[in-house]
Design an enzyme around this catalytic site. Structure first.
Site, mmCIF file in Angstrom:
data_model
loop_
_atom_site.group_PDB
_atom_site.id
_atom_site.type_symbol
_atom_site.label_atom_id
_atom_site.label_comp_id
_atom_site.label_asym_id
_atom_site.label_seq_id
_atom_site.Cartn_x
_atom_site.Cartn_y
_atom_site.Cartn_z
ATOM 1 N N SER A 18 4.499 72.885 -10.590
ATOM 2 C CA SER A 18 3.978 72.314 -9.352
ATOM 3 C C SER A 18 3.578 73.489 -8.464
ATOM 4 O O SER A 18 4.424 74.317 -8.135
ATOM 5 C CB SER A 18 5.082 71.483 -8.696
ATOM 6 O OG SER A 18 4.709 71.091 -7.395
ATOM 7 N N LYS B 217 0.388 70.807 -11.673
ATOM 8 C CA LYS B 217 0.244 69.879 -10.536
ATOM 9 C C LYS B 217 -0.118 70.697 -9.305
ATOM 10 O O LYS B 217 0.501 71.726 -9.036
ATOM 11 C CB LYS B 217 1.577 69.151 -10.360
ATOM 12 C CG LYS B 217 1.764 68.438 -9.037
ATOM 13 C CD LYS B 217 3.006 67.551 -9.108
ATOM 14 C CE LYS B 217 3.892 67.738 -7.894
ATOM 15 N NZ LYS B 217 5.103 66.882 -7.946
ATOM 16 N N LYS C 112 -0.631 70.785 -5.154
ATOM 17 C CA LYS C 112 -0.391 70.116 -3.878
ATOM 18 C C LYS C 112 -1.732 70.024 -3.147
ATOM 19 O O LYS C 112 -2.494 71.008 -3.107
ATOM 20 C CB LYS C 112 0.606 70.920 -3.041
ATOM 21 C CG LYS C 112 2.010 70.932 -3.620
ATOM 22 C CD LYS C 112 2.680 69.567 -3.488
ATOM 23 C CE LYS C 112 4.093 69.612 -4.036
ATOM 24 N NZ LYS C 112 4.769 68.315 -3.891
ATOM 25 N N ASP D 192 -0.756 66.109 -5.956
ATOM 26 C CA ASP D 192 0.329 65.481 -5.188
ATOM 27 C C ASP D 192 0.069 65.696 -3.707
ATOM 28 O O ASP D 192 0.017 66.832 -3.233
ATOM 29 C CB ASP D 192 1.667 66.124 -5.592
ATOM 30 C CG ASP D 192 2.878 65.470 -4.914
ATOM 31 O OD1 ASP D 192 2.695 64.488 -4.155
ATOM 32 O OD2 ASP D 192 4.002 65.947 -5.149
ATOM 33 N N GLU E 20 -0.593 61.673 -7.040
ATOM 34 C CA GLU E 20 0.783 61.351 -6.637
ATOM 35 C C GLU E 20 0.878 61.140 -5.130
ATOM 36 O O GLU E 20 0.415 61.967 -4.344
ATOM 37 C CB GLU E 20 1.694 62.507 -7.099
ATOM 38 C CG GLU E 20 3.174 62.317 -6.803
ATOM 39 C CD GLU E 20 4.025 63.464 -7.370
ATOM 40 O OE1 GLU E 20 3.529 64.224 -8.235
ATOM 41 O OE2 GLU E 20 5.181 63.618 -6.933
ATOM 42 N N ASP F 111 6.084 58.729 -5.711
ATOM 43 C CA ASP F 111 7.249 59.613 -5.628
ATOM 44 C C ASP F 111 8.097 59.135 -4.443
ATOM 45 O O ASP F 111 9.012 58.307 -4.606
ATOM 46 C CB ASP F 111 6.760 61.068 -5.476
ATOM 47 C CG ASP F 111 7.867 62.078 -5.207
ATOM 48 O OD1 ASP F 111 9.036 61.682 -5.093
ATOM 49 O OD2 ASP F 111 7.569 63.287 -5.085
ATOM 50 N N LYS G 166 13.050 60.868 -9.679
ATOM 51 C CA LYS G 166 13.818 62.017 -9.221
ATOM 52 C C LYS G 166 15.281 61.633 -9.061
ATOM 53 O O LYS G 166 15.590 60.638 -8.399
ATOM 54 C CB LYS G 166 13.305 62.528 -7.866
ATOM 55 C CG LYS G 166 12.023 63.323 -7.957
ATOM 56 C CD LYS G 166 11.634 63.931 -6.618
ATOM 57 C CE LYS G 166 10.301 64.656 -6.761
ATOM 58 N NZ LYS G 166 9.743 65.063 -5.457
ATOM 59 N N GLY H 45 10.942 67.070 -9.537
ATOM 60 C CA GLY H 45 11.944 68.041 -9.100
ATOM 61 C C GLY H 45 11.888 68.272 -7.607
ATOM 62 O O GLY H 45 10.959 67.830 -6.920
HETATM 63 O O1 OSB Z 1 6.677 66.073 -3.980
HETATM 64 O O2 OSB Z 1 7.256 66.497 -5.972
HETATM 65 C C1 OSB Z 1 7.293 66.776 -4.762
HETATM 66 C C2 OSB Z 1 9.197 70.056 -4.252
HETATM 67 C C3 OSB Z 1 9.877 69.783 -3.087
HETATM 68 C C4 OSB Z 1 9.663 68.576 -2.467
HETATM 69 C C5 OSB Z 1 8.795 67.623 -3.017
HETATM 70 C C6 OSB Z 1 8.137 67.887 -4.211
HETATM 71 C C7 OSB Z 1 8.313 69.150 -4.805
HETATM 72 C C8 OSB Z 1 7.607 69.573 -5.999
HETATM 73 C C9 OSB Z 1 8.225 70.664 -6.836
HETATM 74 O O3 OSB Z 1 6.518 69.170 -6.300
HETATM 75 C C10 OSB Z 1 8.699 70.210 -8.159
HETATM 76 C C11 OSB Z 1 9.643 71.235 -8.779
HETATM 77 O O4 OSB Z 1 10.866 71.204 -8.493
HETATM 78 O O5 OSB Z 1 9.157 72.075 -9.546
HETATM 79 MG MG MG Z 2 5.786 64.535 -5.159
#
Ligand code: OSB
Ligand code: MG
Length: 375
Positions: free
Chosen positions: A137, A163, A165, A190, A217, A242, A266, A294
């Site tokens: 991510s 992924k 952001k 995401d 997402e 999520d 999660k 995660g």
């Molecule tokens: O939205 O999935 C999310 C990390 C912190 C808070 C929200 C998210 C995330 C990630 C990281 O996308 C996923 C990871 O732990 O590698």
């Molecule tokens: Mg997410």
């Protein structure tokens, strides 16, 4: 029967190797709560609350988790006999919400109960996979070139799913450029709820829909199941939820309303491995693809994610990258590492399968608390 007689809380700070920016904020280190429980026979289990420090992703924060664990959840578990982790979770049933805090004790109970049986948490859950496909991510970067460098580095390291952001103003163009440079990777985005759910016809989504994405997402805010359903109707690309899926009931509602075609499961957001497995079972029964998300977990929470991701309904790559993506030093041995984009499941080792290294906790601890039965 198992009776927890001692609960220790450790607030631990680990620096991130690379700053992480999402639609809401930027961070350079993480403060998570590690929990150690000890039963009447001296058996030990570890858990982690991976709550962010500030309430951007969800309403909880690290201080609310500390308070809930110290003043409510810890005292409710202490001295109460239980046999299975589900029975342990039932000791907290009278309390509402606060799922990131709840997850810490839940993971610790799964770890302790499995160690006592001499099996791994993965096996205790019913997991079958020997390794799980891992994705990375990637946060918002200062420039698209910097993002392309990040993608190249991780693809070079063997990861096959990325992924990104996104947020308004950092969405179609960076995603299009990554897609153009890496036509064969699994790519998804995401938004962490950054778009306006009253505008499912926002042209951003139509343009993202053309980029051969695995999913989009959580484009809208947490409670907006209707907005997500209206968006999903307009798109070929699956919408993934999520933040919206905080309970098994909401997972059921989202599927019934067709608010998504994929669910990010999660452990933290759902309040533990038990409810996370229930959402997994629901997805599997409906033929809905799922993956394990995660929260930048340290080794304890990351090991719990990997155990969960070994269940057969996790059909898409999960956000369970090696911890070296985030931390120079983690709190467990052996370290969690991806090999050719897959993370091994320590199915033969008892409990979470990764041992907490006390000196790493001691080197990074900011605060401790201890609760004992009969105090
Ligand atoms: O939205 O999935 C999310 C990390 C912190 C808070 C929200 C998210 C995330 C990630 C990281 O996308 C996923 C990871 O732990 O590698
Ligand atoms: Mg997410």
């Amino acid at each position: 029967m198992i009776t927890v007689e001692r609960i220790e809380l450790f607030l631990v700070r680990l620096p991130l190797v690379h700053e992480f920016e999402t639609s809401s904020h930027r961070k350079g280190h993480l403060d998570h709560i590690l929990v150690r429980i000890t039963d009447a026979d001296g058996a030990v289990g570890w858990g982690e609350s991976a709550s962010p420090s500030d309430p951007y992703y969800c309403g909880e924060n690290v201080e609310t988790c500390w308070l809930m664990l110290r003043d409510y959840f810890g005292p409710a578990l202490l001295g109460r006999p239980w046999e299975t982790p589900d029975q342990a979770a039932a000791c907290l049933r009278q309390f509402q919400g606060n799922r990131f805090a709840r997850a810490a004790l839940d993971i610790a109970c799964w770890d302790l109960a499995s160690r006592r049986l001499g099996v791994s948490v993965a096996t205790a859950l019913g997991g079958t996979a020997r390794d799980v496909p891992a994705g990375v991510s990637l946060g918002i970067e200062p420039t698209i070139d910097a993002l392309l460098d990040q993608v190249a580095g991780h693809v070079g390291h063997g990861y096959r799913r990325v992924k990104l952001k996104i947020r308004p103003g950092w969405d179609v163009e960076p995603t299009r450029r990554v897609r153009a440079s890496f036509p064969d990777i699994g790519l998804q985005v995401d938004a962490n709820g950054a778009y306006d759910g009253s505008q499912p016809d926002d042209e951003v989504f139509a343009r993202l829909d053309e980029l051969n994405l695995l999913m989009i997402e959580q484009p809208f805010e947490e409670t907006d199941l209707l907005g997500h359903a209206l968006l999903q109707q307009r798109l070929q690309t699956p919408v993934c939820l999520d933040e919206a899926i905080t309970t098994v009931g909401l997972a059921r509602a989202a599927l019934a309303l067709r608010a998504c075609r994929v669910i990010n499961i999660k452990v933290s957001r759902l309040g533990g491995l038990g409810p996370a497995k229930q959402v997994h079972d629901l997805c599997r029964a409906h033929g809905v693809p799922a993956w394990c998300g995660g929260m930048h977990e340290f080794g304890v929470g990351r090991a719990a994610n990997i155990a969960l991701a070994s269940l057969p309904g996790f059909t898409l790559p999960s956000d369970v990258s090696g911890s070296d993506k985030y931390f120079a030093r983690d709190v467990v041995e052996p370290p969690i590492r991806a090999v050719a984009g897959r993370v091994p499941v320590p199915a033969e080792r008892p409990g979470l399968g990764h041992e907490v290294v006390w000196s790493e906790v001691a080197d990074h601890v900011l605060r401790t608390a201890e609760l004992a039965a009969g105090q």
